[in-house]
Design an enzyme around this catalytic site. Structure first.
Site, PDB file in Angstrom:
ATOM      1  N   THR A  83      -9.304  -9.900 -11.106  1.00 15.47           N
ATOM      2  CA  THR A  83      -8.331  -9.227 -10.233  1.00 15.47           C
ATOM      3  C   THR A  83      -8.615  -7.731 -10.175  1.00 15.47           C
ATOM      4  OG1 THR A  83      -6.760  -9.110 -12.071  1.00 15.47           O
ATOM      5  CG2 THR A  83      -6.516 -10.939 -10.539  1.00 15.47           C
ATOM      6  N   LYS A 143      -5.183   1.956 -18.190  1.00 12.48           N
ATOM      7  CA  LYS A 143      -5.090   3.164 -17.362  1.00 12.48           C
ATOM      8  C   LYS A 143      -4.576   2.908 -15.941  1.00 12.48           C
ATOM      9  CE  LYS A 143      -8.198   6.721 -19.062  1.00 12.48           C
ATOM     10  NZ  LYS A 143      -9.476   7.423 -18.775  1.00 12.48           N
ATOM     11  N   GLU A 175      -5.197   2.397  -7.378  1.00  9.42           N
ATOM     12  CA  GLU A 175      -5.524   3.371  -6.340  1.00  9.42           C
ATOM     13  C   GLU A 175      -6.895   4.006  -6.532  1.00  9.42           C
ATOM     14  OE1 GLU A 175      -1.325   5.231  -5.316  1.00  9.42           O
ATOM     15  OE2 GLU A 175      -1.387   4.112  -7.176  1.00  9.42           O
ATOM     16  N   GLN A 194      -9.448  -5.726  -6.765  1.00  6.41           N
ATOM     17  CA  GLN A 194      -8.611  -4.609  -6.342  1.00  6.41           C
ATOM     18  C   GLN A 194      -9.449  -3.360  -6.096  1.00  6.41           C
ATOM     19  OE1 GLN A 194      -5.381  -4.025  -9.018  1.00  6.41           O
ATOM     20  NE2 GLN A 194      -4.242  -2.796  -7.555  1.00  6.41           N
ATOM     21  N   PHE A 248       0.812  -1.230   0.000  1.00  8.89           N
ATOM     22  CA  PHE A 248       0.000   0.000   0.000  1.00  8.89           C
ATOM     23  C   PHE A 248       0.837   1.268   0.000  1.00  8.89           C
ATOM     24  CE2 PHE A 248      -1.970  -3.294   2.773  1.00  8.89           C
ATOM     25  CZ  PHE A 248      -2.872  -3.775   1.858  1.00  8.89           C
TER      26      PHE A 248
END
Lengths: 331, 767
Positions: free
Chosen positions: B658, B725, B729, B662, B246
């Protein structure tokens, strides 16, 4: 963790005689081992009492109520069908504590003796903690104290008693069976813990080497209409910001007798006798419940960081009383 | 795992299972401190309880008397083995320039003051507990509002910092008929990855191996070599699996060199596993921030003026700054924009990257203020965003390469049933529970760095991809395998992906959500070179049925080399013309916007990411819309989150599974950031208080009952060849504002200081 010696015992009498100054009982170890790793507790001898777990049944129906073995795990008692039916506040207080893994490990006896979560206590690199180092001061008074107590506090310590089960026990007038160097005795649960006063390092009235062997739950008309409400920032795996153990004996809509204990906001398991009296003969509605809650927190003494606990404590009790009054209870 | 005789063809975007899933759930995956080294020495740290002052005396007699204790490193016995290396944003490698054990000086609480080395972990810990260290303590300055802090304007703190500005925000604000002027704050937060901060070092002659979970192995290698004064080629950093990062493992910390020195002195490998509480101060964290937002708008909701002032806390020496105004000033059309960022130097450890470092703290105030504006205008918050949507960023007028913000809001609103929302605060109830629905926008810059990779295809149809990229739990192994499988026409199971080792060709650090774009594009390039060599040989060969075809039109697919009509030949047949062993290709890729020396810098472990709002000719961001449902109890005011939903558009999605996971993790962390996570400080001592997972709260399953992700289709042919892209986050940006907005809707109480907890709702008038 400092080096220690280790003894395993198979009966309670041996256990109470195997110990001396510098020794500690090891049951589930869920508090003790943590605090040893943190260098807060430094026992020289660990007396392992896990051999006593199977010596007596976890929960027994008795003439006067129920007897819970102090060596039973929290999970065992929380799952007991008689407890769930006749003493829901007990089952709920156990189930709402810790995590499933911890409830499988931790014993009832260890649970009621668990130590505060005050981090000034749990980390010896904070210099001031009267509980850990008598006379050193209390860092929490003017430090981070959002989770600290507002009832039973002193100028020497405001550490919260963290447990849930104890609130249920104190509300139900439970008793504690112990065995010590001078033999067995029974004390009221109410007399087990001490408010910090000017000796916050002395947390209970147990004699050195005295071992809790059982908890006695009296039979009473209010035990079935009982519940435990626990308020916290997250929904599980956290200690209470405020909690209420409530038991009601109702006659039609009016309260014959009430039993109330408050957790998360006091330095010891906290019985609210005056609030109980305030409810007698009254119907439970938001107004009467609020009235009792005002009484329960009347003598609270907050710090700047935990002022909110007075209002939270009141509202927790109000909500618990409303919920208890509306419970469906089979006769 | 799916099992079938014929391996299924995996196409880009397919929800393929993680290739490393089995290794992770069976314990086969080796994390930072897992490698078995011969006869390790165990290290335990002692850290300072004071935040400012000097060590006056170290009495280590009791500690050294503990059986098994071998040595204790302190500033008194260090011999200059570690050289100062610059802070990352000053062009160096270090996450903090504060060098423990270099002098008696203490610059923050929790600073390493000794390293106890012993034959067992227990002895080392016992030794550390028995160290008696005396200090001359000075009164520290803990942070905002305290005496003795130094406030520095962003432009003075960093030459790269610019305050986005256009028009005359002040005049336009004064003239605007509807105004919002409010102050917000976000708390100190810590990553708390479940894998603790560990370091294992072993020397073999003059060669050093460092096993440490890292998001940037080449940077660690070069930085550590510089610290130790040895050649970079003598350092190898190994980090194949990472138990959560992180951002916390993004830059080299000071602990690694200390362990390397200990290993050198003792002539044995040394292993450090720092404790949970030490992790709060020996690595980085998200700094506390404050903001003032002023928005002036027309009656129809069109923004006329936006001003964003940000303040961030950092350590004494290091000018760490996230400058989220780069994003917050570009989310909506607005003719007059002003912004500023200031940093406050206090007696703290140096903060650092934490998932969406700029956008999480800076979009909270902006997206809260937009909700406040919607309330003031009696306008639906989604419609307010629609009125202010734009295809060009407002500061320089650059076009967005693609922007699907409103498509995300519309898809999200539909799935969330936003239409059921009664706009009146406090109007939606379920028994004793007040219900609130809130939303906010998410944005994250699309960034890429220079990257290199080596790909090998064997005659038996297996492939190997080697690049020193990092899988920080995101699925990088899987998506990198997928691009190679697709380009080489082999099954995903036949691709061996090797990452997280500084002996591999360098790739950027796993930060800024760049890995998928940076690495998949360079791997595709290497695969294409292999394809070209096979294709060129085929078209030149008399015995190929592809002879004389355009080699550029030939593809590797399904174990064959095929032309546009699908005809072709077996891969083995085609490959033998080039090699009957293996074909290996090394590729480099320098994306649009990076300097000409980008690859060279990458080899030195010094990367720059290009993209976002930093390009001269265009602006590239991914967008999303997040929706939160909250329940607040009428009496006790506990806050629960039954549902969070995010709709995101981020160009090509390499793997729907995934990617969704995420983004979902981002949403959950976003809710956590709003309701739970806050590192409390004892301000008298400038010292963190709740340094464990019992008191530093993260949500449990029961706190967030449903988390849903919608991926809105979007194609972007400009950002990079593959149109990726980056999503790492995006998921947790804006969530904190969506929570605050939902809370306002539930209760009528506007909370502008995170985290939102029941304390702030008790005694509040509006419920």
């Amino acid at each position: 963790m400092r080096p220690f010696s280790y003894v395993r015992v198979d009966d309670a009498i041996a256990a109470s005689q195997a110990t001396g100054s510098g020794s500690a009982f090891l049951a589930g170890g869920t508090t003790l081992l943590d605090l040893m790793k943190l260098d807060v507790l430094r026992p020289e001898v660990l007396v392992d009492i896990n051999g006593l777990r199977d010596a007596s049944p976890p929960a027994t129906m008795t003439q006067g109520g129920m007897r819970l073995s102090a060596f039973a795990s929290m999970a065992q008692i929380a799952a007991d069908p008689n407890i769930r039916r006749d003493y829901p506040v007990i089952a709920q207080s156990l189930n709402l504590a810790a995590s499933a893994q911890l409830r499988n490990m931790a014993t009832l006896g260890g649970n009621v003796l668990q130590r505060t979560r005050c981090n000034y206590f749990r980390d010896p690199s904070w210099k001031a903690c009267n509980k850990r180092e008598p006379g050193s001061g209390c860092a929490a008074l003017d430090g981070v104290n959002r989770k600290h107590a507002v009832l039973g506090v002193s100028a020497h310590c405001i550490a919260t008693y963290p447990g849930d089960f104890a609130q249920a026990l104190i509300a139900l007038d439970a008793a504690v069976e112990t065995i010590g160097p001078v033999g067995p005795r029974v004390i009221k649960f109410d007399a087990l813990h001490r408010a910090p006063g000017d000796t916050p390092h002395v947390e209970t009235n147990l004699a050195p080497s005295e071992l809790i062997t059982a908890f006695i739950l009296p039979r009473a008309p209010w035990t079935r209409r009982s519940l435990y409400l626990k308020i916290r920032d997250r929904q599980s795996y956290e200690f209470a910001l405020a909690s209420a153990a409530v038991a009601l004996d109702m006659e039609e809509d009016s309260v014959r007798q009430a039993r109330i204990a408050l957790g998360g906001i006091a330095t010891k398991p906290w019985r609210a006798h005056a609030a109980e009296q305030a409810l007698v003969g009254k119907a439970i509605n938001e107004e009467t419940a609020n009235g009792a809650s005002q009484v329960a927190l009347a003598h609270a003494s907050p710090r700047p960081g935990n002022q909110y606990k007075i209002e939270l404590g009141r509202r927790t009790l109000t909500r618990a009383l409303l919920q208890a009054a509306s419970m469906e209870v089979r006769a | 795992m799916t099992r079938s005789a014929e391996p299924a063809v995996v196409r880009l975007g397919d929800p393929a299972n993680r290739v490393d899933a089995q290794a992770k759930v069976t314990g086969a995956a080796r994390y930072g401190s897992d490698p078995e080294v011969a006869r390790p020495v165990f290290a335990f740290l002692a850290v300072s309880p004071i935040a400012r002052g000097q060590i006056t005396r170290i009495d280590d007699r009791q500690a050294r008397a503990v059986p098994g204790v071998l040595d204790i490193l302190t500033h008194e016995n260090m011999r200059g083995e570690i050289r100062p290396v610059k802070f990352i944003s000053d062009g160096g490698y270090m996450g903090s320039s504060i060098m423990p054990l270099s002098s008696p000086k203490v610059l923050h609480a929790g600073q390493i003051v000794a390293v106890v080395l012993a034959d067992s972990f227990e002895a080392a810990r016992d030794g550390a507990h028995r160290l008696a260290i005396s200090y001359a303590e000075e009164t520290p300055s803990p942070g905002f509002d305290s005496e003795g802090v130094e406030v520095v304007a962003g432009a003075s703190a960093s030459k790269e910092h610019q305050d986005p500005k256009v028009g005359d925000a002040e005049a336009a604000f004064a003239a605007a008929p509807v105004k919002i002027d409010a102050r917000y704050s976000t708390p100190t937060q810590h990553h708390n990855p479940i894998e603790l901060f560990t370091t294992t070092c072993a020397w073999d002659g003059d060669k050093l191996t460092l096993w440490e979970s890292s998001q940037n192995v080449h940077s660690f290698k070069n930085g550590l070599a510089q610290q130790l004064g040895i050649a970079a080629e003598n350092v190898r950093v190994i980090s194949p699996y990472i138990g959560g990062a992180f951002g916390s493992r993004g830059s080299l910390t000071q602990r690694s060199a200390l362990i390397a020195v200990a290993a050198k002195r003792l002539g044995r490998p040394v292993k450090l596993v720092a404790s949970r509480d030490q992790g709060f101060t020996i690595a980085s964290y998200r700094a506390e921030t404050r903001h003032r937002i002023r928005i002036g708008a027309d009656q129809d909701g069109k923004l006329q003026s936006l001003s964003h002032e940000g303040f961030e806390v950092t350590s004494r020496p290091d000018p760490y700054m996230v400058s989220g105004t780069d994003a917050s000033t570009r989310l909506y059309a607005c003719p007059n924009v002003a912004s500023s960022v200031s940093i406050v130097h206090a007696d703290r450890s140096t903060p650092g990257f934490m998932r969406a470092p700029p956008e999480v703290p800076y979009l909270f105030p902006l997206e809260s203020a937009m909700d406040e504006l919607a309330v003031a205008l009696r306008m639906d918050p989604i419609e307010l965003r629609r009125v202010n949507d734009t295809k060009t960023e407002p500061i320089k007028g650059l076009p967005y390469t693609s922007r699907s913000l409103m498509a995300c809001f519309d898809e999200g609103a539909k799935a969330f049933d936003w239409g059921r929302r009664n706009p009146q605060p406090g109007s939606m109830r379920d028994g004793d529970w007040l219900i609130g629905l809130g939303c906010a926008a998410s944005m994250y810059p699309t960034q890429m760095g220079a990257a290199t990779a080596r790909v090998t295809l064997t005659i038996s149809g297996t492939a190997k991809v080697q690049t020193a990229a990092h899988d920080i739990g995101t699925g990088a192994y899987t998506v990198i395998g997928m691009i190679a499988a697709e380009r080489l026409g082999v099954p995903l199971e036949k691709v061996d992906v090797q990452l997280g080792d500084s002996d591999l060709p360098p790739a950027p650090g796993a930060g800024g959500s760049n890995t998928t774009a940076s690495v998949c594009n360079v791997v595709a390039k290497a695969c294409d070179e292999i394809r070209a060599r096979i294709a060129n040989a085929a078209v030149a060969s008399q015995d190929s049925n592809l002879k004389a075809q355009d080699p550029k039109a030939l593809r590797l697919s399904g174990g064959r080399l095929i032309g546009p009509d699908g005809d072709g030949e077996e891969l083995q047949t085609a490959m033998r013309r080039v090699s009957n062993g293996a074909i290996e290709a090394y590729a480099e890729n320098a994306p649009h916007g990076v300097g000409p020396d980008a690859i060279e810098r990458l080899y030195r472990g010094s990367q720059t990411l290009a993209g976002g709002a930093k390009l001269q000719d265009r602006i590239q961001f991914a967008f999303g819309a997040e929706f939160v449902e909250l329940r607040v109890h009428r009496l006790t005011r506990e806050i629960r989150c039954p549902r969070v939903l995010g709709a995101f558009a981020a160009g090509r999605i390499m793997n729907m599974k995934t990617a969704s996971s995420q983004l979902m993790g981002g949403l959950i962390w976003g809710v956590s950031s709003a309701l739970f996570e806050s590192t409390e400080m004892d301000r008298r001592q400038a010292r963190f208080y709740n340094t464990d997972l019992a008191e530093y709260l993260v949500p449990v399953n029961a706190d967030i009952l449903a988390a849903e992700v919608i991926i809105v289709p979007e194609e972007d042919h400009e950002v990079n060849e593959l149109g990726i892209k980056g999503i790492g986050e995006l998921g947790n940006v804006g969530t904190n504002a969506a929570v605050a907005n939902a809370l306002f809707h539930a209760t009528g109480v506007r909370i502008r200081n995170l985290p939102i907890r029941l304390d702030q709702l008790l005694g509040a008038e509006s419920i």
